[in-house]
Write a protein that holds these residues in place. Sequence first.
Motif, PDB file in Angstrom:
ATOM      1  N   ALA A 156       0.833  -1.206   0.000  1.00 53.22           N
ATOM      2  CA  ALA A 156       0.000   0.000   0.000  1.00 53.22           C
ATOM      3  C   ALA A 156       0.871   1.261   0.000  1.00 53.22           C
ATOM      4  O   ALA A 156       0.538   2.248   0.643  1.00 53.22           O
ATOM      5  CB  ALA A 156      -0.960   0.000   1.186  1.00 53.22           C
ATOM      6  N   VAL A 188       2.125   4.591  -1.169  1.00 53.98           N
ATOM      7  CA  VAL A 188       1.459   5.667  -1.915  1.00 53.98           C
ATOM      8  C   VAL A 188       2.502   6.635  -2.444  1.00 53.98           C
ATOM      9  O   VAL A 188       2.599   7.796  -2.018  1.00 53.98           O
ATOM     10  CB  VAL A 188       0.433   6.398  -1.017  1.00 53.98           C
ATOM     11  N   GLN A 193      -3.175   3.494  -2.065  1.00 47.38           N
ATOM     12  CA  GLN A 193      -4.039   3.166  -0.937  1.00 47.38           C
ATOM     13  C   GLN A 193      -4.719   1.817  -1.147  1.00 47.38           C
ATOM     14  O   GLN A 193      -5.330   1.564  -2.180  1.00 47.38           O
ATOM     15  CB  GLN A 193      -5.113   4.254  -0.769  1.00 47.38           C
ATOM     16  N   GLY A 194      -4.593   0.939  -0.137  1.00 46.24           N
ATOM     17  CA  GLY A 194      -5.230  -0.366  -0.206  1.00 46.24           C
ATOM     18  C   GLY A 194      -4.727  -1.230  -1.336  1.00 46.24           C
ATOM     19  O   GLY A 194      -5.391  -2.196  -1.739  1.00 46.24           O
ATOM     20  N   ILE A 215      -5.583  10.874  -3.202  1.00 46.42           N
ATOM     21  CA  ILE A 215      -4.957  10.753  -1.885  1.00 46.42           C
ATOM     22  C   ILE A 215      -5.691  11.607  -0.862  1.00 46.42           C
ATOM     23  O   ILE A 215      -5.789  11.260   0.320  1.00 46.42           O
ATOM     24  CB  ILE A 215      -3.463  11.142  -1.962  1.00 46.42           C
TER      25      ILE A 215
END
Length: 527
Positions: A303, A305, A320-321, A389
Amino acid sequence: MKRVTSVGAIAVLAAAALAAAPAGANLASAPLPASGFNQPAAVQAEQAVAAKTAEALGLAKGEVLKVRDVVKDADGTEFVRYDRTFNGLKVVGGDLIVKRSAAGTVSQITYNRNAKAVGLTSTKPTLSQAAALAKGAKAAGFKATANKGALVIYVSETKPVLAYEVVTSGVKADQTPSVLHSFFDAKTGALLDSDDEVKTGTGNSMYSGQVSIGTSGSYVLKDTARGGNYTTDLNGGSSGAGTTFTDADNVWGNGTTSSRQTAGVDAHFGSQLTWDYYKNVHGRNGIFNNGQGARSRVHYGNAYVNAFWDGTQMTYGDGQGNARPLTSIDVAGHEMSHGVTEATANLNYSGDAGGLNEATSDIFGTLVEFSANNATDKGDYLIGEKININGNGTPLRYMDKPSKDGRGSQDCWTTGTKNLDPHYSSGPLNHWFYMASEGTGAKTINGVNYSTTSCNGTTFVGAGRDVVGKIWYRTLTTKLSSGSNYAAARNGVINSAKELYGAGSAQCLAVQRAMAGINAPAGTAAC
């Protein structure tokens, strides 16, 4: 390496700058290949006569020049960029650029930080190397996997200083790798500056629709037509080369994260477009202008970013994720452009130079995105608008008004700009690029509404992004040095525009007005 005096970064035809090599001095060089300009051959040819060049420039005994880059115009004018050593010690910030005609006549010398002389009477330290290494490890703020150091000469804002360069490697808390260079005064132990080799950045979402990509064999994600650019899968790792993507039928990915290939396709496509942009627009043959491709690594960490350039390759996290890989067109353009900056001006990642470095990647990432003319990921002056984000659909950076990010990016240059993180000190140059390209006022481009005002209240029209891109590329490759500041950038774009389009041209006036429009310090150059 936080700043450079305003005249030092962009040399002028002044008697002081040319004292040791007056106009008319002839620095002979080996002939270039008859078939035309070849970057590696040109560097080799210039290196063969570097000692003669040092003598002609009147450099002190013990100073040795090493050629890093050569730019040659159609009329034979050359800009040769050198690094220096003194008595075997690397001179950090000692880079210089020599401009000369096809006949070998010197017309301009650019000394970084006005540092014509970089020698010291003594190279014996007071601080021990062990103490310097301990300081470097402490300054890094992360657990070091490697920590090494050596004596160098560091060109400060006022004079050369004997220093230790401590290189501390490791991984930060956010999973970003770091190769931190810290410079400590070898007598007092004071921290002079620090600079990280790993340059981070962010961009749009991964989706570019159905695209054609360069592959080889049966089948490998390697583009033999573009220097061997290739893409690998780190599979959640944070080190190593990764596994090169292969496929049975040469149909890659499915447009979603359910296929690991999809992120690889977008990264590979982005590197392809970036290579083509630099080749077709600027005649540059790869990041290092030597015809060699680079590796792109995807699925970095967990994850993660961000995306980064580490000096040799591009690396992309999955967002993310692990659901939003940072592998779009402008991200590739941004990261590969850090490599181009490293190979040319080598702008520091601190002070004004850090902002110029980061903005350069935003500028060329944007130009790559526009040049791609992709229907799914249209060109815009927004950075990271699809990653989300912020969680509300807003971009990370706005080139028409950088302060809209709410994070501290500046619209206008101030004396405090040099103290900001490079992603925020980049704001004034990003603002300059937008205004120089599009002018002031309101405008809609590819469905996006923009509105910008100059910092000095003036209004003017732009010269077009393609023109401004060529001017900034020339500035980067022939005018700026590692410690350049915003004053250097202002002088550089004006002089570059005059060289490309002529004194008093509309193009020159546009970049000059835009520099005044971000309150960049006035220099010696004018249209």
